[in-house]
Scaffold this motif. Structure first.
Motif, PDB file in Angstrom:
ATOM      1  N   LYS A  61      23.020   1.840  -4.953  1.00  0.00           N
ATOM      2  CA  LYS A  61      22.498   2.873  -4.050  1.00  0.00           C
ATOM      3  C   LYS A  61      21.449   2.289  -3.117  1.00  0.00           C
ATOM      4  O   LYS A  61      21.427   2.620  -1.927  1.00  0.00           O
ATOM      5  CB  LYS A  61      21.938   4.055  -4.838  1.00  0.00           C
ATOM      6  CG  LYS A  61      23.025   4.983  -5.347  1.00  0.00           C
ATOM      7  CD  LYS A  61      22.500   6.093  -6.208  1.00  0.00           C
ATOM      8  CE  LYS A  61      21.454   6.929  -5.550  1.00  0.00           C
ATOM      9  NZ  LYS A  61      20.983   8.052  -6.368  1.00  0.00           N
ATOM     10  N   LEU A 113      23.281   0.399  -0.486  1.00  0.00           N
ATOM     11  CA  LEU A 113      23.919   1.332   0.439  1.00  0.00           C
ATOM     12  C   LEU A 113      22.900   1.991   1.366  1.00  0.00           C
ATOM     13  O   LEU A 113      23.166   2.152   2.558  1.00  0.00           O
ATOM     14  CB  LEU A 113      24.715   2.391  -0.325  1.00  0.00           C
ATOM     15  CG  LEU A 113      25.980   1.892  -1.017  1.00  0.00           C
ATOM     16  CD1 LEU A 113      26.587   3.007  -1.873  1.00  0.00           C
ATOM     17  CD2 LEU A 113      26.990   1.372  -0.012  1.00  0.00           C
ATOM     18  N   LEU A 153      22.024  -0.665   3.956  1.00  0.00           N
ATOM     19  CA  LEU A 153      23.117  -0.807   4.922  1.00  0.00           C
ATOM     20  C   LEU A 153      23.180   0.391   5.856  1.00  0.00           C
ATOM     21  O   LEU A 153      23.370   0.238   7.063  1.00  0.00           O
ATOM     22  CB  LEU A 153      24.457  -0.990   4.201  1.00  0.00           C
ATOM     23  CG  LEU A 153      24.642  -2.303   3.458  1.00  0.00           C
ATOM     24  CD1 LEU A 153      25.932  -2.275   2.648  1.00  0.00           C
ATOM     25  CD2 LEU A 153      24.635  -3.477   4.425  1.00  0.00           C
ATOM     26  N   HIS A 154      23.017   1.573   5.310  1.00  0.00           N
ATOM     27  CA  HIS A 154      23.048   2.794   6.114  1.00  0.00           C
ATOM     28  C   HIS A 154      21.952   2.756   7.173  1.00  0.00           C
ATOM     29  O   HIS A 154      22.194   3.030   8.354  1.00  0.00           O
ATOM     30  CB  HIS A 154      22.900   4.016   5.205  1.00  0.00           C
ATOM     31  CG  HIS A 154      23.020   5.314   5.918  1.00  0.00           C
ATOM     32  ND1 HIS A 154      21.925   5.994   6.381  1.00  0.00           N
ATOM     33  CD2 HIS A 154      24.106   6.052   6.258  1.00  0.00           C
ATOM     34  CE1 HIS A 154      22.327   7.104   6.975  1.00  0.00           C
ATOM     35  NE2 HIS A 154      23.650   7.158   6.911  1.00  0.00           N
ATOM     36  N   SER A 207      28.310   4.673   9.040  1.00  0.00           N
ATOM     37  CA  SER A 207      27.159   5.332   8.404  1.00  0.00           C
ATOM     38  C   SER A 207      27.591   6.618   7.700  1.00  0.00           C
ATOM     39  O   SER A 207      27.082   6.938   6.628  1.00  0.00           O
ATOM     40  CB  SER A 207      26.040   5.594   9.414  1.00  0.00           C
ATOM     41  OG  SER A 207      26.350   6.649  10.279  1.00  0.00           O
ATOM     42  N   GLN A 220      30.558   7.099   6.330  1.00  0.00           N
ATOM     43  CA  GLN A 220      31.245   6.659   5.118  1.00  0.00           C
ATOM     44  C   GLN A 220      30.247   6.263   4.037  1.00  0.00           C
ATOM     45  O   GLN A 220      30.403   6.632   2.863  1.00  0.00           O
ATOM     46  CB  GLN A 220      32.173   5.474   5.421  1.00  0.00           C
ATOM     47  CG  GLN A 220      33.374   5.824   6.253  1.00  0.00           C
ATOM     48  CD  GLN A 220      34.330   6.738   5.515  1.00  0.00           C
ATOM     49  OE1 GLN A 220      34.560   6.571   4.326  1.00  0.00           O
ATOM     50  NE2 GLN A 220      34.872   7.702   6.216  1.00  0.00           N
ATOM     51  N   ILE A 221      29.223   5.515   4.407  1.00  0.00           N
ATOM     52  CA  ILE A 221      28.208   5.092   3.441  1.00  0.00           C
ATOM     53  C   ILE A 221      27.452   6.302   2.907  1.00  0.00           C
ATOM     54  O   ILE A 221      27.179   6.404   1.709  1.00  0.00           O
ATOM     55  CB  ILE A 221      27.253   4.054   4.060  1.00  0.00           C
ATOM     56  CG1 ILE A 221      28.010   2.749   4.292  1.00  0.00           C
ATOM     57  CG2 ILE A 221      26.031   3.832   3.172  1.00  0.00           C
ATOM     58  CD1 ILE A 221      27.231   1.706   5.073  1.00  0.00           C
ATOM     59  N   ASP A 222      27.125   7.243   3.786  1.00  0.00           N
ATOM     60  CA  ASP A 222      26.439   8.458   3.359  1.00  0.00           C
ATOM     61  C   ASP A 222      27.291   9.211   2.335  1.00  0.00           C
ATOM     62  O   ASP A 222      26.777   9.694   1.328  1.00  0.00           O
ATOM     63  CB  ASP A 222      26.141   9.339   4.577  1.00  0.00           C
ATOM     64  CG  ASP A 222      25.182  10.460   4.262  1.00  0.00           C
ATOM     65  OD1 ASP A 222      24.173  10.211   3.562  1.00  0.00           O
ATOM     66  OD2 ASP A 222      25.443  11.594   4.722  1.00  0.00           O
ATOM     67  N   MET A 282      29.497   7.864   0.316  1.00  0.00           N
ATOM     68  CA  MET A 282      29.474   7.088  -0.924  1.00  0.00           C
ATOM     69  C   MET A 282      28.203   7.377  -1.715  1.00  0.00           C
ATOM     70  O   MET A 282      28.247   7.536  -2.943  1.00  0.00           O
ATOM     71  CB  MET A 282      29.578   5.597  -0.606  1.00  0.00           C
ATOM     72  CG  MET A 282      30.920   5.181  -0.046  1.00  0.00           C
ATOM     73  SD  MET A 282      30.915   3.478   0.602  1.00  0.00           S
ATOM     74  CE  MET A 282      30.732   2.541  -0.901  1.00  0.00           C
TER      75      MET A 282
END
Length: 91
Positions: free
Chosen positions: A8, A11, A14-15, A72, A74-76, A78
């Motif tokens: 997390k 992620l 990265l976000h 972003s 997609q990552i959110d 996840m």
């Protein structure tokens, strides 16, 4: 293997960086578009050629901005799924 909290954190990092790239590319796309507008007001072939290049750069930066937005999101998603999974484990 990374644990859920470590994953997390990665992620979230990265976000944040992707959102930052999205903002930068959006700003640069706007600047390039403004340059295009200004350069096309002149009646010199060389400046019009540069304007066309600016317009192309603005489009490419707009594409980068859209890719960043998609990543972003997609990552959110996840992160939200991981949060729901952690919530399920608590119950």
């Amino acid at each position: 293997m990374l644990e859920t909290n470590d994953m997390k954190q990665v992620l979230h990092y990265l976000h944040a960086e992707i959102v930052r790239i999205e903002t930068i590319s959006g700003t640069l796309a706007s600047v390039e578009h403004e340059h295009y507008q200004k350069l096309t007001n002149f009646d010199q072939k060389e400046l019009v050629d540069i304007a066309v290049e600016e317009q192309s750069a603005a489009r490419q930066l707009g594409a980068v901005k859209q890719m960043c937005l998609n990543m972003s999101q997609q990552i959110d998603g996840m992160i939200r799924n991981m949060d729901r999974g952690a919530g399920d484990e608590i119950h």
